[in-house]
Design an enzyme around this catalytic site. Sequence first.
Site, mmCIF file in Angstrom:
data_model
loop_
_atom_site.group_PDB
_atom_site.id
_atom_site.type_symbol
_atom_site.label_atom_id
_atom_site.label_comp_id
_atom_site.label_asym_id
_atom_site.label_seq_id
_atom_site.Cartn_x
_atom_site.Cartn_y
_atom_site.Cartn_z
ATOM 1 C CE LYS A 1 10.506 -4.927 5.129
ATOM 2 N NZ LYS A 1 9.183 -5.608 5.127
ATOM 3 C CB THR A 2 8.905 1.770 7.455
ATOM 4 O OG1 THR A 2 9.256 1.295 6.151
ATOM 5 C CG2 THR A 2 9.038 3.290 7.486
ATOM 6 C CG ASP B 1 11.279 0.789 2.404
ATOM 7 O OD1 ASP B 1 11.606 -0.386 2.641
ATOM 8 O OD2 ASP B 1 10.099 1.159 2.305
ATOM 9 C CB THR C 1 10.258 -7.529 0.296
ATOM 10 O OG1 THR C 1 10.594 -6.978 -0.991
ATOM 11 C CG2 THR C 1 9.437 -6.510 1.074
ATOM 12 N NE ARG D 1 2.324 -1.307 4.574
ATOM 13 C CZ ARG D 1 3.454 -1.500 3.905
ATOM 14 N NH1 ARG D 1 3.425 -2.087 2.723
ATOM 15 N NH2 ARG D 1 4.608 -1.118 4.415
#
Length: 330
Positions: free
Chosen positions: A69-70, A114, A163, A222
């Site tokens: 997302k980032t 975020d 999330t 990640r």
Amino acid sequence: MKNNKKDTTSDLQKISKTPLDKALRPLSFNEFPGQQSVKKKLEVFVKAAKSRKEALDHILLSGPPGLGKTTLAHIIAHHLESRLVSTSGPALNKKGDLAGILTNLKKGDTLFIDEVHRLSKDVEEYLYSAMEDFFIEIFTGEGLDTKSVQFPLSPFTLIVATTRVGLLKAPFRNRFGIIERLVFYEKEDLVKILERSALLLDIKLDKNAAFEIASRSRGTPRIANRLLRRVCDYAEVKNLKLIDQKLADFALNELEIDSLGLDFMDRKILFWIKDKFKGGPVGIESLAAVLNEEVDTLEEVYEPFLIQEGFLQKTSRGRTITDKAILHLK
């Protein structure tokens, strides 16, 4: 070939001066494997906004942690040729914190927030007028002398990531023109990510080893990059120049990551439900208490993958373990 070598050297020089996660972050849609449906739509929306010379509609990105997302926020800003200003929900404690950021945005800037579900109610509602009409109210004076002044803002694009999209209030969600959810990655896409990371890190990684790591990465880039670095540690200690499947399998087993990507905590969750709660159902608060873990961590980090893979079921009465999980635990 010379050009490729030069580019790799340049990337490695950047990595030496930049946190590793940021150094591995792609800057364009072409470098971003996976999430094909989301990516194609975002490319269209970005091109359309640029052709109209307007700010892109505000974007809400949701999904489990570590899916990009980032990274997508950075890619969008890069393609918009826009300055990206980043913050997070927990960092915006007061309206003044948000006002300071908004008033410093220039025309066409991109603001990324975020963990937006952790915004306070007051700060969230303060965003409404900024998103819709590009102004905020600033109060001056005290008591009876208090005055409200509308402060105009430069047109900007807000991108938020969460999330826990269910925690966002409907009036807030409805102000986003683009709402997309990221899903877990296919193994083939994770292999591409690992091969790109290995190239940037100057690591020799064969295809079978990449697939072995991808298979145990819970569909999450990640985690894939983190496991790659840990496997590299084993290769370095053993003085091996090439990471092959045998080494990857050995290192991941040492890390207690099983063949389906479940780690010690995943198995502990499933064992507790199976043995202590007789397979469930069990409430999330009770489960968090016996595991000595935060409810948010269980819901955001562990449960999505366990549910996605069919190991756990979420019912109105609580969590229950599946036959597939029982078979795997054996």
